[in-house]
Write a protein that holds these residues in place. Structure first.
Motif, PDB file in Angstrom:
ATOM      1  N   VAL A   1      13.817 -14.449  13.352  1.00 24.19           N
ATOM      2  CA  VAL A   1      12.679 -14.128  12.484  1.00 24.19           C
ATOM      3  C   VAL A   1      13.052 -14.464  11.042  1.00 24.19           C
ATOM      4  O   VAL A   1      14.144 -14.141  10.580  1.00 24.19           O
ATOM      5  N   HIS A   2      12.126 -15.111  10.352  1.00 25.51           N
ATOM      6  CA  HIS A   2      12.299 -15.437   8.929  1.00 25.51           C
ATOM      7  C   HIS A   2      11.302 -14.644   8.108  1.00 25.51           C
ATOM      8  O   HIS A   2      10.107 -14.654   8.398  1.00 25.51           O
ATOM      9  N   HIS A   3      11.797 -13.934   7.099  1.00 25.58           N
ATOM     10  CA  HIS A   3      10.941 -13.245   6.148  1.00 25.58           C
ATOM     11  C   HIS A   3      11.198 -13.804   4.752  1.00 25.58           C
ATOM     12  O   HIS A   3      12.352 -13.917   4.322  1.00 25.58           O
ATOM     13  N   ALA A   4      10.134 -14.163   4.072  1.00 23.44           N
ATOM     14  CA  ALA A   4      10.206 -14.546   2.663  1.00 23.44           C
ATOM     15  C   ALA A   4       9.395 -13.526   1.886  1.00 23.44           C
ATOM     16  O   ALA A   4       8.234 -13.283   2.210  1.00 23.44           O
ATOM     17  N   TYR A   5       9.991 -12.909   0.865  1.00 28.90           N
ATOM     18  CA  TYR A   5       9.278 -11.863   0.146  1.00 28.90           C
ATOM     19  C   TYR A   5       9.649 -11.857  -1.335  1.00 28.90           C
ATOM     20  O   TYR A   5      10.712 -12.325  -1.743  1.00 28.90           O
TER      21      TYR A   5
ATOM     22  N   SER B   1       0.829  -1.201   0.000  1.00 33.22           N
ATOM     23  CA  SER B   1       0.000   0.000   0.000  1.00 33.22           C
ATOM     24  C   SER B   1       0.866   1.254   0.000  1.00 33.22           C
ATOM     25  O   SER B   1       0.479   2.284  -0.547  1.00 33.22           O
ATOM     26  N   GLN B   2       2.048   1.180   0.607  1.00 31.51           N
ATOM     27  CA  GLN B   2       3.032   2.253   0.536  1.00 31.51           C
ATOM     28  C   GLN B   2       4.416   1.621   0.404  1.00 31.51           C
ATOM     29  O   GLN B   2       4.711   0.594   1.027  1.00 31.51           O
ATOM     30  N   ASP B   3       5.282   2.251  -0.382  1.00 24.00           N
ATOM     31  CA  ASP B   3       6.566   1.635  -0.724  1.00 24.00           C
ATOM     32  C   ASP B   3       7.443   1.367   0.485  1.00 24.00           C
ATOM     33  O   ASP B   3       8.192   0.389   0.510  1.00 24.00           O
ATOM     34  N   PHE B   4       7.362   2.220   1.496  1.00 21.68           N
ATOM     35  CA  PHE B   4       8.253   2.019   2.642  1.00 21.68           C
ATOM     36  C   PHE B   4       7.884   0.769   3.438  1.00 21.68           C
ATOM     37  O   PHE B   4       8.692   0.275   4.225  1.00 21.68           O
ATOM     38  N   HIS B   5       6.676   0.237   3.236  1.00 19.20           N
ATOM     39  CA  HIS B   5       6.316  -1.014   3.895  1.00 19.20           C
ATOM     40  C   HIS B   5       7.222  -2.148   3.427  1.00 19.20           C
ATOM     41  O   HIS B   5       7.626  -3.001   4.225  1.00 19.20           O
ATOM     42  N   ALA B   6       7.542  -2.174   2.131  1.00 17.24           N
ATOM     43  CA  ALA B   6       8.426  -3.209   1.601  1.00 17.24           C
ATOM     44  C   ALA B   6       9.837  -3.038   2.146  1.00 17.24           C
ATOM     45  O   ALA B   6      10.536  -4.026   2.413  1.00 17.24           O
ATOM     46  N   GLU B   7      10.290  -1.806   2.320  1.00 12.89           N
ATOM     47  CA  GLU B   7      11.608  -1.570   2.912  1.00 12.89           C
ATOM     48  C   GLU B   7      11.657  -2.116   4.332  1.00 12.89           C
ATOM     49  O   GLU B   7      12.637  -2.765   4.732  1.00 12.89           O
ATOM     50  N   ALA B   8      10.609  -1.843   5.091  1.00 11.65           N
ATOM     51  CA  ALA B   8      10.585  -2.306   6.477  1.00 11.65           C
ATOM     52  C   ALA B   8      10.555  -3.826   6.541  1.00 11.65           C
ATOM     53  O   ALA B   8      11.251  -4.439   7.356  1.00 11.65           O
ATOM     54  N   TYR B   9       9.754  -4.452   5.684  1.00 11.47           N
ATOM     55  CA  TYR B   9       9.650  -5.909   5.714  1.00 11.47           C
ATOM     56  C   TYR B   9      10.974  -6.571   5.349  1.00 11.47           C
ATOM     57  O   TYR B   9      11.270  -7.677   5.806  1.00 11.47           O
ATOM     58  N   ALA B  10      11.780  -5.899   4.523  1.00  9.38           N
ATOM     59  CA  ALA B  10      13.094  -6.429   4.144  1.00  9.38           C
ATOM     60  C   ALA B  10      14.189  -5.973   5.111  1.00  9.38           C
ATOM     61  O   ALA B  10      15.367  -6.238   4.858  1.00  9.38           O
ATOM     62  N   TRP B  11      13.810  -5.308   6.215  1.00  7.26           N
ATOM     63  CA  TRP B  11      14.740  -4.838   7.246  1.00  7.26           C
ATOM     64  C   TRP B  11      15.787  -3.867   6.697  1.00  7.26           C
ATOM     65  O   TRP B  11      16.927  -3.826   7.143  1.00  7.26           O
ATOM     66  N   LYS B  12      15.361  -3.084   5.709  1.00  8.02           N
ATOM     67  CA  LYS B  12      16.242  -2.072   5.164  1.00  8.02           C
ATOM     68  C   LYS B  12      16.056  -0.765   5.935  1.00  8.02           C
ATOM     69  O   LYS B  12      15.119  -0.606   6.719  1.00  8.02           O
ATOM     70  N   ASP B  13      16.953   0.200   5.699  1.00  5.57           N
ATOM     71  CA  ASP B  13      16.691   1.537   6.201  1.00  5.57           C
ATOM     72  C   ASP B  13      15.431   2.049   5.511  1.00  5.57           C
ATOM     73  O   ASP B  13      15.283   1.930   4.296  1.00  5.57           O
ATOM     74  N   VAL B  14      14.528   2.608   6.267  1.00  6.23           N
ATOM     75  CA  VAL B  14      13.239   3.042   5.728  1.00  6.23           C
ATOM     76  C   VAL B  14      13.368   4.482   5.254  1.00  6.23           C
ATOM     77  O   VAL B  14      13.505   5.410   6.055  1.00  6.23           O
TER      78      VAL B  14
ATOM     79  N   THR C   1      12.902 -14.070  -2.111  1.00 11.66           N
ATOM     80  CA  THR C   1      14.057 -13.843  -1.236  1.00 11.66           C
ATOM     81  C   THR C   1      13.733 -14.364   0.158  1.00 11.66           C
ATOM     82  O   THR C   1      12.683 -14.038   0.710  1.00 11.66           O
ATOM     83  N   HIS C   2      14.620 -15.170   0.706  1.00 18.42           N
ATOM     84  CA  HIS C   2      14.505 -15.647   2.079  1.00 18.42           C
ATOM     85  C   HIS C   2      15.575 -14.969   2.909  1.00 18.42           C
ATOM     86  O   HIS C   2      16.755 -14.974   2.546  1.00 18.42           O
ATOM     87  N   ASP C   3      15.178 -14.390   4.013  1.00 21.47           N
ATOM     88  CA  ASP C   3      16.125 -13.695   4.878  1.00 21.47           C
ATOM     89  C   ASP C   3      15.817 -14.041   6.329  1.00 21.47           C
ATOM     90  O   ASP C   3      14.664 -14.288   6.684  1.00 21.47           O
ATOM     91  N   TYR C   4      16.859 -14.065   7.140  1.00 21.30           N
ATOM     92  CA  TYR C   4      16.716 -14.411   8.553  1.00 21.30           C
ATOM     93  C   TYR C   4      17.347 -13.321   9.410  1.00 21.30           C
ATOM     94  O   TYR C   4      18.432 -12.823   9.112  1.00 21.30           O
ATOM     95  N   LEU C   5      16.648 -12.979  10.467  1.00 21.87           N
ATOM     96  CA  LEU C   5      17.133 -11.977  11.409  1.00 21.87           C
ATOM     97  C   LEU C   5      17.465 -12.692  12.708  1.00 21.87           C
ATOM     98  O   LEU C   5      16.575 -13.138  13.435  1.00 21.87           O
ATOM     99  N   TYR C   6      18.763 -12.811  12.980  1.00 19.14           N
ATOM    100  CA  TYR C   6      19.200 -13.526  14.171  1.00 19.14           C
ATOM    101  C   TYR C   6      19.388 -12.566  15.342  1.00 19.14           C
ATOM    102  O   TYR C   6      19.337 -11.340  15.192  1.00 19.14           O
ATOM    103  N   TRP C   7      19.641 -13.133  16.501  1.00 20.81           N
ATOM    104  CA  TRP C   7      19.661 -12.345  17.733  1.00 20.81           C
ATOM    105  C   TRP C   7      20.699 -11.219  17.707  1.00 20.81           C
ATOM    106  O   TRP C   7      20.502 -10.179  18.331  1.00 20.81           O
ATOM    107  N   ASN C   8      21.805 -11.393  16.967  1.00 21.53           N
ATOM    108  CA  ASN C   8      22.866 -10.395  16.975  1.00 21.53           C
ATOM    109  C   ASN C   8      22.940  -9.593  15.685  1.00 21.53           C
ATOM    110  O   ASN C   8      23.948  -8.947  15.410  1.00 21.53           O
TER     111      ASN C   8
END
Length: 567
Positions: free
Chosen positions: A505-509, A85-98, A518-525
């Motif tokens: 956390v696992h995100h597939a987008y 719905s807004q482009d920055f949502h995709a940035e956030a979901y990919a853990w990029k700088d928004v 794209t499969h990405d994982y966000l680990y504790w560190n």
């Protein structure tokens, strides 16, 4: 930009009436009245000023997109290629700088940063005004309540900011190294404040220490009789619930129990939401019942400009409601699904989870349905509001259950969890046996990753001082975190649980024009667990770091909400 910054600083110094009407209404008069602070010269004016300190913004959408409650339907459905719905949502979901937003957009990091620091500025001006009226405002019968509210509110606003824009609290040693946020306690009287000065360079531990100082300064001074509508202010229950959550994040479990007890009273069940009394005639009637300021469970209500409902209706990023979790193989499951002592959805949600299109297009609870405030009914434009519940009896109960578990009171923790499920209209008793059966603590990491109701935890990696639970206690902890996930859906608090437990956390987008997933994982560190400070602040000349917060001043622009079409 400097002119706009001067205007923002002048806003808090305008008359109380102007501040309450609009933080932009006095811009044209700034040259004539550069400092009307002395007009805040009575207890009544201070109390009115503090009503403008509650920000009309929340970080809920950003936190949900960063967390594990949303899935990407472009992955779930092979033929789907939707844009967000807004482009920055995709940035956030990919853990990029928004970065892809404007200053008027809702639900952005900038909106949270700006409005929360603006609320802090209101608190600071109120505190200074009270100091000018009395040598001891805390003991002044006419000022003590506002003194308490100002300090508790200032503590809360910094608490949200540090948990969004910094690392989770780990322990006294490690959190002394992690960068926190500017903790502002004095009204700003100059344009170019040097936030690189050591007095503003707070670590996470120092930020938490200052939050605690403010919280304890004000919590016992709150007087609910001073409020016309207590639910929209830090009343006694809300302040105690805040204290319980603060100490939970700090892992001071004795204080969690102390303040949760104060908020919940001797019989917590009487404070919980009465689902049988919710008016189910229409979505609006349910919404109004849920947001009833007189409901005992609603400790604090907050109106915010937010498009969370529209984010979900775009069906790119959704709260999953069907079998999409199996397709994505992530932990973003049908969170209102099975549980340890219920089958299918919780009864209180039956018929109240709304689905867009097919079942795997996602769902959302009526609670994020928007209120539309018309600016022009003929043109159909206006402002979108959503009512959030920063503190509720239910979440406070789950804070207490977690604290009891860590204090060795497993039975007491399960009793609280049983109270929670009973309030959701589940008739079967919750026991250790069905908890152990549903949340199997002996599963391997790979088995946990494939389970919708377990989370891969890394408390010992986060801090050697973090007690690691095993066996039955670990099963109960899994249960608590699952219940918290359900209870705090749409509020963003799941993201803070992810941070404080080091949950993977696992995100597939897949973007609207992408072929591959794209499969990405966000680990504790992973440093991306810290949300970058707003790009507006960085672009104004303040340095950023590698996804770790840098002490900066608030942005030199003021949020002005965008007018939206009512469709």
């Amino acid at each position: 930009m400097i002119k706009e910054y001067i205007l923002r600083k002048g806003l808090i110094c305008c008359t109380v009436a102007a501040a309450l009407l609009s933080f932009t209404s006095c811009e044209g008069e700034l040259d004539e009245v550069p400092d009307n602070r002395t007009e805040i010269d009575s207890p009544e004016k201070v109390a009115l000023l503090l009503t403008s300190g509650y920000p009309q913004a929340v970080p809920a959408v950003m936190c949900e997109l960063f967390g594990d409650n949303f899935v990407d339907n472009n992955v779930v459905k092979a033929g789907m290629h939707r844009s967000p719905s807004q482009d920055f949502h995709a940035e956030a979901y990919a853990w990029k700088d928004v970065n892809n937003y404007s200053t008027g957009d809702d639900d952005t990091p900038y909106q949270t940063w700006e409005q929360f620091y603006q609320g802090i500025a209101v608190c600071n001006h109120a505190i200074r005004a009270m100091k000018e009226m009395s040598a001891n405002p805390a003991a002044d019968i006419n000022l003590s309540h506002s003194w308490g509210e100002a300090h508790v509110l200032r503590a809360y606003l910094h608490f949200v900011l540090v948990n969004v824009f910094a690392e989770a609290y780990k322990d006294a040693s490690q959190s002394s190294v992690d960068k926190g946020i500017p903790y502002v306690t004095e009204p700003e009287e100059t344009v170019n404040v040097n936030y690189g000065d050591p007095q503003y360079r707070h670590s996470v531990k120092e930020t938490y220490d200052l939050i605690e100082k403010d919280l304890l300064e004000g919590i016992n001074l709150i007087d609910d009789s001073k409020y016309k509508v207590p639910a929209y202010h830090f009343n006694r229950n809300a302040a105690n619930a805040f204290a319980a959550r603060f100490y939970l994040y700090k892992r001071d479990y004795d204080n969690v129990i102390k303040y949760a007890d104060a908020a919940l009273g001797t019989n917590a069940a009487t404070s919980l939401r009465k689902w049988t009394s919710i008016n189910t005639n229409t979505i609006n009637s349910m919404l109004n019942s849920y947001n009833d300021e007189n409901a005992a469970c609603n400790f604090l209500l907050q109106s915010a400009y937010s498009l969370q409902d529209r984010l979900l209706s775009a069906v790119r990023f959704v709260i999953n409601s069907g079998n999409a979790a199996e397709k994505v193989k992530s932990s973003s499951e049908a969170i209102y699904g099975s549980g340890p002592n219920w089958s299918d959805r919780l009864k209180c949600y039956d018929g109240k989870v709304y689905v867009y299109g097919e079942q795997d297009d996602g769902s959302w609870l009526f609670r994020v349905h928007e209120y539309f405030e018309y600016d022009d009914k003929i043109a159909g434009i206006g402002w979108v509001h959503i009512i959030y519940q920063p503190f509720t009896a239910e979440e406070t109960l789950l804070c207490r259950a977690e604290a009891k578990l860590y204090k060795g009171d497993q039975e007491g923790a399960i009793n609280d969890l049983n109270t929670w499920t009973a309030s959701k209209l589940v008739s079967k008793e919750l026991t250790l046996a069905n908890i152990k059966s549903f949340y199997n603590s002996s599963k391997t990491v790979s088995q946990i990753a494939a389970d919708d109701y377990l989370s891969e935890l890394h408390p010992a990696d986060m801090s050697p001082e973090f007690k690691v639970l095993t066996g039955d206690d670990l099963s109960v902890l899994y249960c608590i975190l699952h219940f918290r996930r359900i209870e705090t859906m749409f509020e963003g608090l799941r993201w803070f649980d992810i941070k404080r437990y080091g949950i993977t956390v696992h995100h597939a987008y897949r973007g609207a024009t992408d072929t591959n997933i794209t499969h990405d994982y966000l680990y504790w560190n992973d440093k991306r667990r810290v949300m970058q400070i707003p790009n507006n602040v960085i672009n104004a000349g303040y340095p950023s770091t590698d996804r770790a917060t840098q002490v900066n001043q608030s942005s030199p622009m003021t949020v002005k909400p965008v007018l939206y079409k009512n469709n």
